[in-house]
Motif scaffolding. Structure first.
Motif, PDB file in Angstrom:
ATOM      1  N   LEU A  20       0.420  -1.112   0.055  1.00  0.00           N
ATOM      2  CA  LEU A  20       0.141   0.155  -0.276  1.00  0.00           C
ATOM      3  C   LEU A  20       0.306   0.992   0.171  1.00  0.00           C
ATOM      4  CD1 LEU A  20      -2.318  -0.682   2.829  1.00  0.00           C
ATOM      5  CD2 LEU A  20      -2.633  -1.208   0.538  1.00  0.00           C
ATOM      6  N   TYR A  21       0.526   2.161  -0.983  1.00  0.00           N
ATOM      7  CA  TYR A  21       1.173   3.198  -0.839  1.00  0.00           C
ATOM      8  C   TYR A  21       0.519   4.843  -1.582  1.00  0.00           C
ATOM      9  CZ  TYR A  21       4.369   6.913  -2.558  1.00  0.00           C
ATOM     10  OH  TYR A  21       5.626   7.604  -1.842  1.00  0.00           O
ATOM     11  N   ASN A  22       0.000   4.805  -0.118  1.00  0.00           N
ATOM     12  CA  ASN A  22      -1.329   6.237  -0.152  1.00  0.00           C
ATOM     13  C   ASN A  22      -1.842   5.360  -0.828  1.00  0.00           C
ATOM     14  OD1 ASN A  22       1.144   8.341   0.522  1.00  0.00           O
ATOM     15  ND2 ASN A  22       1.276   9.063  -1.176  1.00  0.00           N
ATOM     16  N   GLU A  23      -3.137   4.699  -0.380  1.00  0.00           N
ATOM     17  CA  GLU A  23      -4.082   3.489  -0.702  1.00  0.00           C
ATOM     18  C   GLU A  23      -5.355   4.015  -0.093  1.00  0.00           C
ATOM     19  OE1 GLU A  23      -4.051   3.310  -4.102  1.00  0.00           O
ATOM     20  OE2 GLU A  23      -2.399   2.215  -4.287  1.00  0.00           O
ATOM     21  N   GLU A  24      -5.528   5.871   0.288  1.00  0.00           N
ATOM     22  CA  GLU A  24      -6.459   5.740   2.083  1.00  0.00           C
ATOM     23  C   GLU A  24      -7.778   5.456   0.637  1.00  0.00           C
ATOM     24  OE1 GLU A  24      -6.299   9.808   3.500  1.00  0.00           O
ATOM     25  OE2 GLU A  24      -6.157  10.705   1.382  1.00  0.00           O
ATOM     26  N   ALA A  25      -8.297   5.806  -0.342  1.00  0.00           N
ATOM     27  CA  ALA A  25      -9.245   5.546  -1.232  1.00  0.00           C
ATOM     28  C   ALA A  25      -9.562   3.914  -1.846  1.00  0.00           C
ATOM     29  CB  ALA A  25      -9.076   6.457  -2.762  1.00  0.00           C
ATOM     30  N   ILE A  26      -8.750   3.681  -1.530  1.00  0.00           N
ATOM     31  CA  ILE A  26      -8.847   2.462  -2.197  1.00  0.00           C
ATOM     32  C   ILE A  26      -8.767   1.005  -0.978  1.00  0.00           C
ATOM     33  CG2 ILE A  26      -7.998  -0.333  -2.129  1.00  0.00           C
ATOM     34  CD1 ILE A  26      -8.134   1.388  -4.863  1.00  0.00           C
ATOM     35  N   LEU A  27      -8.583   1.213   0.106  1.00  0.00           N
ATOM     36  CA  LEU A  27      -9.043   0.166   1.444  1.00  0.00           C
ATOM     37  C   LEU A  27     -10.792   0.277   2.121  1.00  0.00           C
ATOM     38  CD1 LEU A  27      -6.187   0.914   3.698  1.00  0.00           C
ATOM     39  CD2 LEU A  27      -7.142  -0.762   2.515  1.00  0.00           C
ATOM     40  N   PRO A  28     -11.477   1.415   1.870  1.00  0.00           N
ATOM     41  CA  PRO A  28     -12.632   1.022   2.451  1.00  0.00           C
ATOM     42  C   PRO A  28     -13.425   0.466   1.217  1.00  0.00           C
ATOM     43  CG  PRO A  28     -11.999   3.682   2.233  1.00  0.00           C
ATOM     44  CD  PRO A  28     -11.156   2.434   1.797  1.00  0.00           C
ATOM     45  N   LEU A  29     -12.997   0.009  -1.057  1.00  0.00           N
ATOM     46  CA  LEU A  29     -13.513  -0.561  -1.698  1.00  0.00           C
ATOM     47  C   LEU A  29     -13.234  -1.949  -1.751  1.00  0.00           C
ATOM     48  CD1 LEU A  29     -13.354   2.256  -3.797  1.00  0.00           C
ATOM     49  CD2 LEU A  29     -15.776   1.512  -3.150  1.00  0.00           C
ATOM     50  N   SER A  45      -7.019 -17.938   6.997  1.00  0.00           N
ATOM     51  CA  SER A  45      -6.141 -16.469   6.215  1.00  0.00           C
ATOM     52  C   SER A  45      -5.638 -16.227   7.033  1.00  0.00           C
ATOM     53  CB  SER A  45      -7.217 -16.750   4.715  1.00  0.00           C
ATOM     54  OG  SER A  45      -7.897 -16.011   5.174  1.00  0.00           O
ATOM     55  N   GLU A  46      -4.794 -15.282   6.595  1.00  0.00           N
ATOM     56  CA  GLU A  46      -4.274 -13.896   6.845  1.00  0.00           C
ATOM     57  C   GLU A  46      -4.192 -12.988   5.914  1.00  0.00           C
ATOM     58  OE1 GLU A  46      -0.393 -13.993   8.741  1.00  0.00           O
ATOM     59  OE2 GLU A  46       0.709 -15.062   6.971  1.00  0.00           O
ATOM     60  N   VAL A  47      -4.837 -11.822   6.000  1.00  0.00           N
ATOM     61  CA  VAL A  47      -4.444 -10.826   5.066  1.00  0.00           C
ATOM     62  C   VAL A  47      -2.928 -10.030   5.550  1.00  0.00           C
ATOM     63  CG1 VAL A  47      -4.812  -8.470   3.727  1.00  0.00           C
ATOM     64  CG2 VAL A  47      -6.592 -10.572   4.417  1.00  0.00           C
ATOM     65  N   ILE A  48      -2.403  -9.754   5.098  1.00  0.00           N
ATOM     66  CA  ILE A  48      -0.654  -8.408   5.050  1.00  0.00           C
ATOM     67  C   ILE A  48      -0.648  -7.609   4.234  1.00  0.00           C
ATOM     68  CG2 ILE A  48       2.048  -8.916   5.240  1.00  0.00           C
ATOM     69  CD1 ILE A  48       1.683 -12.039   6.143  1.00  0.00           C
ATOM     70  N   PHE A  49      -1.325  -6.338   4.871  1.00  0.00           N
ATOM     71  CA  PHE A  49      -0.713  -5.006   4.570  1.00  0.00           C
ATOM     72  C   PHE A  49       0.223  -4.866   4.553  1.00  0.00           C
ATOM     73  CE2 PHE A  49      -5.925  -4.446   5.188  1.00  0.00           C
ATOM     74  CZ  PHE A  49      -6.103  -4.630   3.677  1.00  0.00           C
ATOM     75  N   VAL A  50       1.251  -4.230   3.658  1.00  0.00           N
ATOM     76  CA  VAL A  50       1.966  -3.726   4.224  1.00  0.00           C
ATOM     77  C   VAL A  50       2.638  -1.969   3.026  1.00  0.00           C
ATOM     78  CG1 VAL A  50       5.079  -3.627   3.559  1.00  0.00           C
ATOM     79  CG2 VAL A  50       3.732  -5.529   3.053  1.00  0.00           C
ATOM     80  N   ASN A  51       3.087  -1.389   4.450  1.00  0.00           N
ATOM     81  CA  ASN A  51       2.335   0.165   4.276  1.00  0.00           C
ATOM     82  C   ASN A  51       3.713   1.095   3.471  1.00  0.00           C
ATOM     83  OD1 ASN A  51       1.339   3.025   4.429  1.00  0.00           O
ATOM     84  ND2 ASN A  51       2.085   2.664   6.325  1.00  0.00           N
ATOM     85  N   ASP A  52       3.795   1.229   2.506  1.00  0.00           N
ATOM     86  CA  ASP A  52       5.122   1.475   2.200  1.00  0.00           C
ATOM     87  C   ASP A  52       5.309   3.180   1.714  1.00  0.00           C
ATOM     88  OD1 ASP A  52       7.448   1.273   1.162  1.00  0.00           O
ATOM     89  OD2 ASP A  52       6.531   1.570  -1.029  1.00  0.00           O
ATOM     90  N   GLY A  53       5.669   3.339   3.487  1.00  0.00           N
ATOM     91  CA  GLY A  53       5.573   4.545   3.915  1.00  0.00           C
ATOM     92  C   GLY A  53       4.431   5.483   3.335  1.00  0.00           C
ATOM     93  N   SER A  54       2.869   5.427   3.059  1.00  0.00           N
ATOM     94  CA  SER A  54       2.292   6.286   2.759  1.00  0.00           C
ATOM     95  C   SER A  54       2.539   7.432   3.885  1.00  0.00           C
ATOM     96  CB  SER A  54       1.040   5.907   2.802  1.00  0.00           C
ATOM     97  OG  SER A  54       1.339   4.347   1.946  1.00  0.00           O
ATOM     98  N   ARG A  55       2.482   8.328   2.424  1.00  0.00           N
ATOM     99  CA  ARG A  55       2.047  10.301   3.345  1.00  0.00           C
ATOM    100  C   ARG A  55       0.781  10.226   3.545  1.00  0.00           C
ATOM    101  NH1 ARG A  55       7.364  11.339   0.657  1.00  0.00           N
ATOM    102  NH2 ARG A  55       6.584  10.613  -1.007  1.00  0.00           N
TER     103      ARG A  55
END
Ligand code: UDP
Ligand code: MG
Length: 324
Positions: A20-29, A45-55
């Motif tokens: 994820l890089y600046n994906e605030e608009a996407i997450l709710p979808l 199952s597991e979901v691994i979100f990797v926040n890549d230094g989002s601002r």
């Protein structure tokens, strides 16, 4: 007396790694669609979100999701390290027997995952998605992608299938091999092909991005393309040799011509300065291009030799009790 046995480690069947890089608009979808797919999968199952230094608020949203749903784990990198490194980090933390990598932006439809799982259960260790159509991406990007994948196929030492991205399912064994690879130049779709095992593809139509803006700028795409070429082919280096040989040949022919004109042709057509200038520029260009090609490789050797870690982590949640 026996020592107390450690608490059993959580070992899910499926891990889904999403950078994820600046994906605030996407997450709710993304989350509802993901949830629906997870419900179809047999086994934990597991979901691994990797926040890549989002601002933006990406990390805050991920934390919120984790509060609602314990299957969600996350890593937060200390700055933007780029897509390939973010996925690498996710792969290193994934615990599932099958690991799925997908983009956050819903260009990789999560609904394809059950079909990938079916192929995995049928015995394939790598199931990658191959795009048959890119809808609503501009012609320039399509043309570049088309040309690049074909060039890479010609040049690369391993067969890297055309029109495949990072969207795939990999067996634990493949992920372990990837995790054991120390190299920094991580062109994952190439490394995945390099590993081998039984691989198959599933065709799909690549939808347009669901929301937000493209995070891969032209510069990043170009850098990734050069990474792919240089990591998987030594032909560009040989090209420099060929260019050198070619210009040597041209120089030889010119020398013979000059000699001939000087001695056998009265009023020789030698134009003096212009001829010399052209030769100088030509040779200069060949040398600079060759040094540039060399530099691409030397720079990568330098990067590898420094041996810095691939990323730094600022925050991790969901992997408690794991020895790492
Ligand atoms: N991404 C990332 N770090 C970056 C750029 C992109 O983690 O520096 C993620 C992004 O959040 C998305 C995925 O990589 O989940 C693909 O990015 P994007 O959709 O912008 O690229 P494209 O569809 O053009 O390949
Ligand atoms: Mg995208």
């Amino acid at each position: 007396m026996l020592p107390p046995s450690p608490a059993p480690l959580f070992s899910p069947q499926y891990s889904i790694v999403i950078p994820l890089y600046n994906e605030e608009a996407i997450l709710p979808l993304l989350y509802p669609r993901l949830q629906a797919v997870l419900a179809q999968l047999a086994g934990p199952s597991e979901v691994i979100f990797v926040n890549d230094g989002s601002r933006d608020r990406t990390l805050a949203l991920v934390r919120q999701l984790r509060e609602q749903d314990p299957r969600i784990c996350y890593l937060s990198l200390a700055r933007n390290f780029g897509h390939q490194i973010a996925v690498t980090a996710g792969l290193q933390y994934a615990r599932g027997q099958a690991v799925i990598v997908m983009d956050a932006d819903l260009q990789d439809p999560p609904e394809l995952i059950p079909a990938m799982v079916a192929q995995w259960q049928a015995g394939f260790e790598v199931v990658y998605a191959r795009r048959t159509q890119r809808r609503q991406e501009d012609w320039f990007k399509r043309l570049m992608a088309y040309g690049f994948y074909r060039l890479l196929r010609q040049l690369a030492d391993v067969e890297i299938p055309a029109d495949t991205g990072d969207f795939c399912l990999m067996d634990r064994r493949v992920v372990q091999v990837l995790n054991a690879m120390p190299e920094r130049g991580r062109y994952l779709r190439g490394l995945r092909a390099w590993v081998g095992f039984r691989q198959t593809s599933i065709p799909f139509q690549r939808d347009p991005r669901a929301a937000g803006s493209v995070k891969y700028t032209f510069r990043k795409s170009l850098a990734l393309a050069i990474d792919g070429l240089v990591s998987f082919s030594r032909l560009p280096l040989r090209l420099a040799t060929y260019l050198g040989l070619l210009s040597a040949l041209v120089a030889l022919i010119m020398a013979i011509l000059v000699f001939y004109w000087r001695w056998f042709v009265p009023n020789s057509p030698l134009t003096g300065f212009a001829a010399i200038a052209i030769a100088v520029f030509f040779l200069g260009a060949v040398q600079l291009v060759s040094i540039g090609i060399l530099g691409e490789y030397v720079g990568r050797i330098y990067d590898e030799v420094k041996g810095r870690p691939l990323y730094t982590l600022a925050e991790v949640a969901g992997f408690e009790g794991e020895a790492r």
